[in-house]
Design an enzyme around this catalytic site. Structure first.
Site, PDB file in Angstrom:
ATOM      1  N   ARG A 135     -20.161 -55.668  12.505  1.00 61.92           N
ATOM      2  CA  ARG A 135     -20.483 -54.863  13.685  1.00 61.92           C
ATOM      3  C   ARG A 135     -19.912 -55.569  14.892  1.00 61.92           C
ATOM      4  O   ARG A 135     -20.512 -56.527  15.374  1.00 61.92           O
ATOM      5  CB  ARG A 135     -22.000 -54.788  13.889  1.00 61.92           C
ATOM      6  CG  ARG A 135     -22.769 -54.327  12.704  1.00 61.92           C
ATOM      7  CD  ARG A 135     -24.245 -54.337  13.047  1.00 61.92           C
ATOM      8  NE  ARG A 135     -25.020 -53.871  11.889  1.00 61.92           N
ATOM      9  CZ  ARG A 135     -26.295 -53.570  11.932  1.00 61.92           C
ATOM     10  NH1 ARG A 135     -26.969 -53.730  13.072  1.00 61.92           N
ATOM     11  NH2 ARG A 135     -26.923 -53.138  10.866  1.00 61.92           N
ATOM     12  N   ASP A 178     -19.239 -56.098  18.790  1.00 64.41           N
ATOM     13  CA  ASP A 178     -19.974 -55.711  19.997  1.00 64.41           C
ATOM     14  C   ASP A 178     -19.165 -54.754  20.866  1.00 64.41           C
ATOM     15  O   ASP A 178     -17.948 -54.656  20.730  1.00 64.41           O
ATOM     16  CB  ASP A 178     -20.261 -56.956  20.869  1.00 64.41           C
ATOM     17  CG  ASP A 178     -21.222 -57.906  20.201  1.00 64.41           C
ATOM     18  OD1 ASP A 178     -21.933 -57.494  19.280  1.00 64.41           O
ATOM     19  OD2 ASP A 178     -21.248 -59.089  20.622  1.00 64.41           O
ATOM     20  N   ARG A 210     -18.830 -65.873  20.795  1.00 58.78           N
ATOM     21  CA  ARG A 210     -18.911 -65.824  22.259  1.00 58.78           C
ATOM     22  C   ARG A 210     -19.768 -66.952  22.826  1.00 58.78           C
ATOM     23  O   ARG A 210     -19.486 -67.467  23.928  1.00 58.78           O
ATOM     24  CB  ARG A 210     -19.431 -64.451  22.701  1.00 58.78           C
ATOM     25  CG  ARG A 210     -18.411 -63.340  22.388  1.00 58.78           C
ATOM     26  CD  ARG A 210     -18.993 -61.945  22.531  1.00 58.78           C
ATOM     27  NE  ARG A 210     -19.572 -61.723  23.836  1.00 58.78           N
ATOM     28  CZ  ARG A 210     -20.316 -60.652  24.151  1.00 58.78           C
ATOM     29  NH1 ARG A 210     -20.559 -59.717  23.221  1.00 58.78           N
ATOM     30  NH2 ARG A 210     -20.803 -60.520  25.350  1.00 58.78           N
TER      31      ARG A 210
END
Lengths: 244, 244
Positions: free
Chosen positions: B50, B52, B197
């Site tokens: 998934r 972002d 991140r």
């Protein structure tokens, strides 16, 4: 009265080129309005060239005269604070009062980027020309040599353009390849209307075998636009530096 | 019944990530709809992960089963003809009926791109993180070594994420610099939520001297999200390859 020179980066995707027009959004208009909102003066922003709709720049230059007391270097941030995020002032400095971005330019460097693969490209698609047929880079490199030097580039100018002279001197024309990315760098003392894009379109015709490298010489001699290749799309083109 | 694997490139700028949601445009939904319009079947498109909102991909993988008679390789062009230009199918092929894009993945490679200069960036701004304070690349390279290997990455996971195990193995973490462009390449057997991140946010804190390279070890040991750096913006991140 001071003369301020700007170096500007812009993503030309949304704009109808540099030069102000009625009923079309241009980079000149947006930057001028930003300066006016800071100085409260009438500003005449002189650009180094007229880039076409969709063409990008990493080093466009422009200048304007002002009575404002803002330090020259501070204009960069002041103007940036008023600009949309697809236009950035990279540098602002005071120059001689007689400096003129267009008249005093001694040359320009453009880079044209082609992604040469069968599949379309999603990431960065606004900054490259996607060309799906296989290009022979060695033929393109050989062809590029014929452009170097002082030539009449009538065959590589959009028909009907009015200019004093169609003679220009190309000092560099490099074709480089890194994976599926082709980068064509062109440096000249000046460029005719659509000149880089027609040179690229012609190099593409060489890359697919439609034009032989040695034919470039005759295309130049012919002074006939119909002998050269097509005009490559604007999105692949970027003005990287204006020389003085 | 056949199982078709797709390799997908997408510009995630306009999308709320991969995974289907109510009231938000996602890449899964757009690609599924494109496949449905070709096969006239109900399609369940299984993605490898998934991503972002705003994250990009050059090599996302997904698979779906179909009764359609379209040759596997032909799906690529058929689906591309139904997709917007920010999503591209790079490859379509038939795989074993039991193949599952997510469960069978053995690892992934992400690249995070930072433009480290004072001036904002106009060209390509959707694909990079503009960071204006000077980053010390040597410190960041030293810090990156501490991440390599099998660790509990709780400190580098968005708080409150539910996972079976927070242990992952990073096999590669390279920090490279070319002019003002920093490229951080991370390869691991899997990633926790926001892990890349947060690693990048932490390396940025190292680059500005806020965190010492050798402190990374303690941050890992602490299993405390608050010890690590911030979560770097999505736009700089790109999933480049899913390994099987």
């Amino acid at each position: 009265m001071r003369n301020i020179k700007l170096i500007i980066e812009y993503d030309g995707t949304k704009y109808s080129g540099w030069q102000k027009q009625n009923n079309a959004l241009t980079i000149q208009e947006v930057v001028e309005n930003a300066i006016v909102s800071i100085t409260n003066e009438n500003i005449n922003l002189i650009g180094s060239s007229r880039t076409d709709a969709g063409v990008h720049a990493k080093g466009f230059t422009a200048n304007f005269t002002t009575e404002s007391k803002i330090p020259a270097q501070k204009f960069r941030e002041a103007i940036n604070s008023k600009l949309p995020n697809d236009i950035v002032i990279l540098k602002s400095e005071e120059v001689d009062i007689n400096f003129h971005s267009r008249y005093h330019s001694t040359g320009k460097i453009y880079v044209y980027t082609i992604i040469n693969r069968y599949e379309p490209i999603a990431i960065g698609r606004d900054y490259v020309y996607h060309y799906k047929n296989k290009l022979d880079i060695e033929l393109m490199k050989r062809a590029s040599k014929y452009f170097i030097g002082k030539h009449d580039f009538t065959s590589f100018m959009k028909k009907g353009s009015s200019v004093k002279t169609t003679v220009r001197t190309i000092t560099r024309l490099d074709v480089q390849k890194e994976n599926d990315k082709l980068t064509i760098t062109v440096s000249a003392d000046g460029f005719l209307y659509n000149m880089v894009r027609i040179i690229v379109g012609t190099l593409i015709d060489v890359g697919i075998g439609k034009i032989k490298p040695e034919e470039i010489r005759n295309i130049l001699y012919s002074k006939d636009r119909t002998k050269a290749g097509g005009c490559a799309p604007a999105c692949g083109l970027c003005l990287v530096e204006v020389l003085y």
